[in-house]
Design a protein around this motif. Structure first.
Motif, mmCIF file in Angstrom:
data_model
loop_
_atom_site.group_PDB
_atom_site.id
_atom_site.type_symbol
_atom_site.label_atom_id
_atom_site.label_comp_id
_atom_site.label_asym_id
_atom_site.label_seq_id
_atom_site.Cartn_x
_atom_site.Cartn_y
_atom_site.Cartn_z
ATOM 1 N N ILE A 1 -31.715 -21.545 26.834
ATOM 2 C CA ILE A 1 -30.481 -21.254 27.578
ATOM 3 C C ILE A 1 -29.991 -22.458 28.363
ATOM 4 O O ILE A 1 -29.028 -22.348 29.132
ATOM 5 C CB ILE A 1 -30.677 -20.042 28.516
ATOM 6 C CG1 ILE A 1 -31.700 -20.361 29.620
ATOM 7 C CG2 ILE A 1 -31.089 -18.808 27.740
ATOM 8 C CD1 ILE A 1 -31.800 -19.261 30.669
ATOM 9 N N GLY A 2 -30.636 -23.609 28.183
ATOM 10 C CA GLY A 2 -30.162 -24.824 28.829
ATOM 11 C C GLY A 2 -30.401 -24.826 30.333
ATOM 12 O O GLY A 2 -31.369 -24.240 30.830
ATOM 13 N N ASP A 3 -29.482 -25.447 31.058
ATOM 14 C CA ASP A 3 -29.667 -25.630 32.493
ATOM 15 C C ASP A 3 -29.620 -24.324 33.275
ATOM 16 O O ASP A 3 -29.989 -24.297 34.447
ATOM 17 C CB ASP A 3 -28.604 -26.587 33.034
ATOM 18 C CG ASP A 3 -28.773 -27.994 32.481
ATOM 19 O OD1 ASP A 3 -29.871 -28.297 31.963
ATOM 20 O OD2 ASP A 3 -27.817 -28.783 32.558
ATOM 21 N N ARG A 4 -29.169 -23.248 32.629
ATOM 22 C CA ARG A 4 -29.187 -21.947 33.307
ATOM 23 C C ARG A 4 -30.609 -21.511 33.641
ATOM 24 O O ARG A 4 -30.812 -20.628 34.479
ATOM 25 C CB ARG A 4 -28.503 -20.891 32.447
ATOM 26 C CG ARG A 4 -26.981 -21.037 32.364
ATOM 27 C CD ARG A 4 -26.394 -20.036 31.389
ATOM 28 N NE ARG A 4 -26.822 -20.338 30.015
ATOM 29 C CZ ARG A 4 -26.599 -19.543 28.973
ATOM 30 N NH1 ARG A 4 -25.964 -18.384 29.151
ATOM 31 N NH2 ARG A 4 -26.999 -19.889 27.760
ATOM 32 N N ALA A 5 -31.603 -22.122 32.989
ATOM 33 C CA ALA A 5 -33.000 -21.800 33.297
ATOM 34 C C ALA A 5 -33.348 -22.112 34.748
ATOM 35 O O ALA A 5 -34.302 -21.552 35.299
ATOM 36 C CB ALA A 5 -33.926 -22.572 32.356
ATOM 37 N N LEU A 6 -32.589 -23.015 35.382
ATOM 38 C CA LEU A 6 -32.848 -23.338 36.788
ATOM 39 C C LEU A 6 -32.625 -22.143 37.702
ATOM 40 O O LEU A 6 -33.091 -22.143 38.850
ATOM 41 C CB LEU A 6 -31.951 -24.494 37.234
ATOM 42 C CG LEU A 6 -32.334 -25.886 36.716
ATOM 43 C CD1 LEU A 6 -31.252 -26.892 37.067
ATOM 44 C CD2 LEU A 6 -33.679 -26.317 37.269
ATOM 45 N N ALA A 7 -31.918 -21.128 37.209
ATOM 46 C CA ALA A 7 -31.725 -19.923 38.020
ATOM 47 C C ALA A 7 -33.058 -19.255 38.334
ATOM 48 O O ALA A 7 -33.196 -18.605 39.381
ATOM 49 C CB ALA A 7 -30.806 -18.939 37.301
ATOM 50 N N LEU A 8 -34.051 -19.408 37.443
ATOM 51 C CA LEU A 8 -35.370 -18.790 37.671
ATOM 52 C C LEU A 8 -36.076 -19.395 38.883
ATOM 53 O O LEU A 8 -36.407 -18.663 39.824
ATOM 54 C CB LEU A 8 -36.227 -18.916 36.417
ATOM 55 C CG LEU A 8 -37.659 -18.392 36.513
ATOM 56 C CD1 LEU A 8 -37.659 -16.876 36.701
ATOM 57 C CD2 LEU A 8 -38.456 -18.758 35.262
ATOM 58 N N PRO A 9 -36.338 -20.725 38.928
ATOM 59 C CA PRO A 9 -37.013 -21.273 40.111
ATOM 60 C C PRO A 9 -36.186 -21.167 41.384
ATOM 61 O O PRO A 9 -36.733 -20.887 42.456
ATOM 62 C CB PRO A 9 -37.273 -22.735 39.734
ATOM 63 C CG PRO A 9 -36.325 -23.042 38.642
ATOM 64 C CD PRO A 9 -36.148 -21.770 37.884
#
Length: 372
Positions: free
Chosen positions: A169-177
């Motif tokens: 999902i690209g940079d949207r993964a930063l929503a997790l941390p």
């Protein structure tokens, strides 16, 4: 973000800045743990609300993120996962070995010293050894000086899922941390400390630095700049650094105290928002203002720091023992603390340097074999 089609990932050339910086961080951590009153003024923790811990976590995430990404591209996800698993296992065992040796040192000092030195949290091991051992194995018993390596184990367990998600999902993964970090700040999430100890580094908060570092490392490996050199970013970074200096000077009584809300936002155990912003601002300023291979980096002192930085984990472990010894000596002899500190801190740095040099010599044959 996946690698572009036809784009072959290559191990980047060694960044001299990172070695020098890691070495300086190790020296700073040693000085901070020694609790002296002279050399402490020479490290950046004295002049801001973040310290070497934040940079150490960020750089570790950057290094492991790029290593995992490169291994994944060359050998597949399973091979990268096995490599990461081996690193986690070695770090976990390193923590247990350091714990046992540190406990032996603490209890020996208590038995032989006329004035038992302070060693917060170690009493539970003597009173309830079986419970303490179980708490140590699950990384929730963290007496004095034993709180940082468990954080790295926790963060490394999150690395593979995070990078797997980033591929999809690209940079949207930063929503997790960042979501977990926000929940920690709002709801006070923290694992329970056992044996009367507290978790020195809340992993639910500190993981954001590690995974953000992994994000930086992966993007750098793909040839993508993480942030632009925009004048607005310089202004924001300077404002954050100035706010950190204001909070620190207020603590010293050298300036009007900063508002309580600002000071509370710099708490270390939960990585308060100002502390996080301060650490990121310093890291970005160093990254954009310091060239990759400036001539001064080849001087004597930077070369020593780079040597220490290349063996940062083992040097850090030795530094825990040396800094506790220095702190204990200063506490037991307060009348001569100033001259003890003047002598013991340089001696400790020399010991760390010598230890790094020994490790480097032992690694030379392996390097020659690898090149052959």
């Amino acid at each position: 973000m996946a690698a572009p089609k036809g784009f072959a990932l290559q191990r980047p050339p060694r960044d001299v800045r990172l070695d020098v910086l890691r070495g300086w961080l190790q020296v700073s951590i040693f000085i901070a743990h020694a609790f002296g009153a002279i050399y402490f003024w020479g490290i950046h923790a004295s002049w801001g609300v973040s310290d070497s811990s934040e940079q150490f976590v960020l750089l570790s995430g950057l290094a492991l993120g790029s290593v995992f990404t490169l291994k994944r591209a060359r050998d597949g996800f399973a091979a990268a996962l096995r490599d990461l698993g081996g690193r986690i296992r070695r770090l976990y065992l390193t923590h247990l070995v350091v714990f046992v040796l540190f406990a032996a040192m603490v209890f020996w000092a208590r038995m032989t010293s006329p004035v038992p030195p302070e060693a917060a949290g170690w009493g539970w091991l003597a009173e309830h050894p079986l419970r303490a051992i179980a708490g140590t194995l699950v990384l929730l018993y963290q007496p004095a000086f034993m709180d940082i390596l468990p954080l790295f184990v926790f963060c490394m367990l999150l690395l593979a899922p995070f990078l797997w998600l980033q591929e999809r999902i690209g940079d949207r993964a930063l929503a997790l941390p960042f979501g977990l970090y926000a929940a920690t700040q709002i709801f006070g999430l923290t694992p329970p400390g056992l044996g009367g100890t507290e978790i020195g580094f809340d992993p639910f908060a500190w993981q954001v630095l590690f995974l953000l570092g992994a994000w930086f490392g992966r993007r750098a490996l793909l040839g993508v700049a993480p942030l632009p050199r925009h004048p607005a970013l310089f202004a924001v970074a300077a404002a954050v650094v100035a706010a950190g200096l204001w909070v620190k000077l207020g603590h010293y009584g050298w300036a009007e105290p900063a508002p309580a809300l600002l000071a509370d936002a710099a708490e270390k155990p939960v990585l308060g928002p100002l502390r996080l912003a301060h650490a990121l601002a310093l890291a970005w300023l160093v990254a954009v203002l310091v060239p990759r291979d400036a001539p001064w980096m080849h001087g004597a002192v930077p070369r020593v720091l780079a040597l220490i930085g290349q063996h940062s984990l083992h040097v850090f472990c030795l530094g825990l023992f040396l800094s506790w010894g220095v702190a204990t000596a200063l506490a037991l002899h307060p009348a001569g603390a100033w001259w003890l500190e003047l002598a013991l801190i340089p001696a400790g740095v020399a010991a760390l340097t010598g230890f790094a040099a020994v490790l480097d010599r032992r690694r030379q044959p392996a390097r020659r074999v690898a090149r052959a």
